[in-house]
Scaffold this motif. Structure first.
Motif, PDB file in Angstrom:
ATOM      1  N   ALA A 154      15.280 -63.934  71.540  1.00 12.24           N
ATOM      2  CA  ALA A 154      14.286 -65.539  71.228  1.00 12.24           C
ATOM      3  C   ALA A 154      13.249 -65.086  71.226  1.00 12.24           C
ATOM      4  N   LEU A 155      12.601 -64.334  71.497  1.00 13.32           N
ATOM      5  CA  LEU A 155      11.650 -64.350  71.745  1.00 13.32           C
ATOM      6  C   LEU A 155      10.948 -63.454  70.161  1.00 13.32           C
ATOM      7  N   PHE A 156      11.608 -61.802  70.224  1.00 16.40           N
ATOM      8  CA  PHE A 156      10.848 -61.251  68.559  1.00 16.40           C
ATOM      9  C   PHE A 156      11.651 -62.290  67.607  1.00 16.40           C
ATOM     10  N   ALA A 157      12.513 -62.513  67.357  1.00 13.20           N
ATOM     11  CA  ALA A 157      13.538 -63.903  65.925  1.00 13.20           C
ATOM     12  C   ALA A 157      12.358 -65.028  66.229  1.00 13.20           C
ATOM     13  N   PHE A 158      12.146 -66.050  66.709  1.00 12.96           N
ATOM     14  CA  PHE A 158      11.371 -67.327  67.013  1.00 12.96           C
ATOM     15  C   PHE A 158       9.720 -67.292  67.650  1.00 12.96           C
TER      16      PHE A 158
ATOM     17  N   ALA B 146      31.110 -73.352  70.040  1.00 11.51           N
ATOM     18  CA  ALA B 146      30.613 -74.299  71.169  1.00 11.51           C
ATOM     19  C   ALA B 146      29.370 -75.146  71.105  1.00 11.51           C
ATOM     20  N   ALA B 147      28.627 -73.333  70.584  1.00 11.26           N
ATOM     21  CA  ALA B 147      27.418 -73.590  70.752  1.00 11.26           C
ATOM     22  C   ALA B 147      26.883 -74.598  69.749  1.00 11.26           C
ATOM     23  N   TRP B 148      27.362 -74.036  68.039  1.00 11.88           N
ATOM     24  CA  TRP B 148      27.583 -74.888  67.141  1.00 11.88           C
ATOM     25  C   TRP B 148      27.777 -76.436  67.712  1.00 11.88           C
ATOM     26  N   LEU B 149      28.855 -76.598  68.315  1.00 16.18           N
ATOM     27  CA  LEU B 149      29.017 -77.805  68.291  1.00 16.18           C
ATOM     28  C   LEU B 149      28.473 -78.714  69.044  1.00 16.18           C
ATOM     29  N   ALA B 150      27.980 -78.129  69.959  1.00 16.16           N
ATOM     30  CA  ALA B 150      27.135 -78.980  70.915  1.00 16.16           C
ATOM     31  C   ALA B 150      25.595 -79.014  70.279  1.00 16.16           C
TER      32      ALA B 150
ATOM     33  N   GLU C   1      17.013 -79.353  66.109  1.00 16.58           N
ATOM     34  CA  GLU C   1      16.137 -78.700  65.608  1.00 16.58           C
ATOM     35  C   GLU C   1      16.877 -77.601  65.507  1.00 16.58           C
ATOM     36  N   PRO C   2      16.483 -77.410  64.302  1.00 21.30           N
ATOM     37  CA  PRO C   2      17.058 -75.726  63.894  1.00 21.30           C
ATOM     38  C   PRO C   2      16.950 -74.549  64.335  1.00 21.30           C
ATOM     39  N   VAL C   3      15.641 -74.095  65.318  1.00 22.54           N
ATOM     40  CA  VAL C   3      14.775 -73.086  65.944  1.00 22.54           C
ATOM     41  C   VAL C   3      15.689 -73.610  67.229  1.00 22.54           C
ATOM     42  N   ALA C   4      15.923 -74.435  68.082  1.00 17.34           N
ATOM     43  CA  ALA C   4      16.435 -74.642  69.512  1.00 17.34           C
ATOM     44  C   ALA C   4      17.928 -74.507  69.080  1.00 17.34           C
ATOM     45  N   ALA C   5      18.193 -75.219  67.920  1.00 14.77           N
ATOM     46  CA  ALA C   5      19.562 -74.883  67.563  1.00 14.77           C
ATOM     47  C   ALA C   5      19.909 -73.310  67.492  1.00 14.77           C
TER      48      ALA C   5
ATOM     49  N   LEU D 252      24.758 -60.282  62.944  1.00 14.64           N
ATOM     50  CA  LEU D 252      25.549 -61.441  61.702  1.00 14.64           C
ATOM     51  C   LEU D 252      24.855 -62.815  62.580  1.00 14.64           C
ATOM     52  N   ILE D 253      25.168 -62.697  63.492  1.00 13.85           N
ATOM     53  CA  ILE D 253      25.014 -64.190  63.862  1.00 13.85           C
ATOM     54  C   ILE D 253      23.014 -64.800  63.669  1.00 13.85           C
ATOM     55  N   LEU D 254      22.505 -63.416  63.879  1.00 17.78           N
ATOM     56  CA  LEU D 254      21.067 -63.963  64.060  1.00 17.78           C
ATOM     57  C   LEU D 254      20.385 -64.244  62.093  1.00 17.78           C
ATOM     58  N   ALA D 255      21.307 -63.988  60.854  1.00 16.73           N
ATOM     59  CA  ALA D 255      21.054 -63.519  59.775  1.00 16.73           C
ATOM     60  C   ALA D 255      21.391 -64.913  59.580  1.00 16.73           C
ATOM     61  N   PHE D 256      22.917 -65.008  60.210  1.00 16.77           N
ATOM     62  CA  PHE D 256      23.537 -66.742  59.791  1.00 16.77           C
ATOM     63  C   PHE D 256      22.363 -67.920  60.369  1.00 16.77           C
ATOM     64  N   VAL D 257      22.232 -67.762  61.821  1.00 19.43           N
ATOM     65  CA  VAL D 257      21.111 -68.804  62.014  1.00 19.43           C
ATOM     66  C   VAL D 257      19.949 -68.841  61.520  1.00 19.43           C
ATOM     67  N   ILE D 258      18.944 -68.031  60.792  1.00 16.26           N
ATOM     68  CA  ILE D 258      17.404 -67.876  60.997  1.00 16.26           C
ATOM     69  C   ILE D 258      17.437 -68.705  59.078  1.00 16.26           C
TER      70      ILE D 258
END
Length: 293
Positions: free
Chosen positions: A112-116, A226-230, A237-241, A287-293
């Protein structure tokens, strides 16, 4: 290409530091996991949490929504994993808790620190705190047959979360010299946790890796969903999600193996889950990071 390079820059330091710990043990050098873990969890991680919350630039309503989303996500994961364990006729005491609770500390916080940046770290701390409270109560109850509310109250990271939340809510700041000191102590947390993760994985003895690999893959799918649904339901907001999805999808924590050993569950399959899910995360988390960034 730019996206791939961005994801590589985020994830490479995490796995390289874990590799340092892994190589350290394989080369025969001493590493006292109990001492390092205790120092991290009682000193450096609480300092990291407190400063991250005090500095985060987010509305209290957004953090409350993230907390509720995290609780909801783990609730969905719990139900889905319980159904999976029952359908596959696996031992609930052994398999359920590791499938629910991920490595939100050792891997989730650095990612989370390195990405956001600092904002992402603040959000990750909230999810980490929710997971820790659930793990020390429901998680221990699943493995041992009894909860541990007293242990939750005694955890320094819980006190640091509550105190940091109060400072955030009131807009308070500690004096600069004290903030710098606490911040410096907190900076130890991430490299310590990552190196210790590599050490712990290197020392695990694993069996039944085919089953562990299959369960690890299903765990990622359940957790991301589950996390995407929640996140969608609570309108994060996008970063929190993105932080919520990454945190919930982290691999099985080494603490799951330690709890299995302590409370009489079958520790070897849990060790297999730790190793298999951690290896899978080398592919899954980018892969998840590539999807959410």
């Amino acid at each position: 290409m730019n996206l791939a390079l961005t994801v590589l820059n985020i994830t490479a330091p995490v796995f390289l530091l874990a590799a340092v710990g892994f190589a350290w043990v394989k080369l025969g050098f001493e590493y006292r996991v109990e001492f390092v873990t205790r120092m991290a969890m009682t000193l450096s991680v609480p300092c990291l949490i407190f400063v991250a919350l005090m500095r985060i630039e987010a509305e209290p309503e957004a953090l409350a929504a993230l907390s509720l989303a995290a609780l909801s996500a783990y609730g969905i994961v719990m139900i889905a994993c319980f159904a999976l364990v029952k359908v596959m006729r696996l031992d609930v005491q052994t398999f359920l808790a590791p499938l629910i609770f991920g490595n939100t500390g050792n891997l989730g916080l650095p990612l989370a620190l390195f990405a956001f940046g600092e904002v992402g770290l603040g959000y990750a701390v909230v999810v980490f705190a929710v997971m820790a409270m659930l793990s020390f109560t429901i998680g221990i109850w699943i493995v041992a047959g009894r909860g541990s509310l007293k242990r939750v109250i005694q955890e320094p990271l819980v006190a640091a979360t509550l105190l940091g939340g109060v400072f955030l809510w009131q807009g308070w700041q500690t004096p600069e010299f004290l903030t710098n000191t606490i911040d410096l102590i907190g900076q130890m947390a991430i490299p310590l946790m990552l190196i210790t993760l590599g050490v712990a994985v290197a020392r695990l003895e694993t069996k039944a890796m085919a089953l562990a690999g299959f369960l690890s893959l299903i765990k990622v799918v359940i957790c991301v969903g589950a996390a995407w649904l929640a996140a969608t339901f609570f309108g994060l907001e996008p970063v929190a999600a993105a932080v919520l999805i990454v945190q919930v999808a982290t691999p099985v924590a080494v603490t799951s193996y330690l709890l299995a050993e302590k409370y009489g569950a079958d520790a070897q399959p849990v060790a297999g889950l730790v190793v298999a899910s951690t290896l899978l995360s080398v592919i899954a988390l980018p892969l998840i990071l590539a999807f959410v960034i």
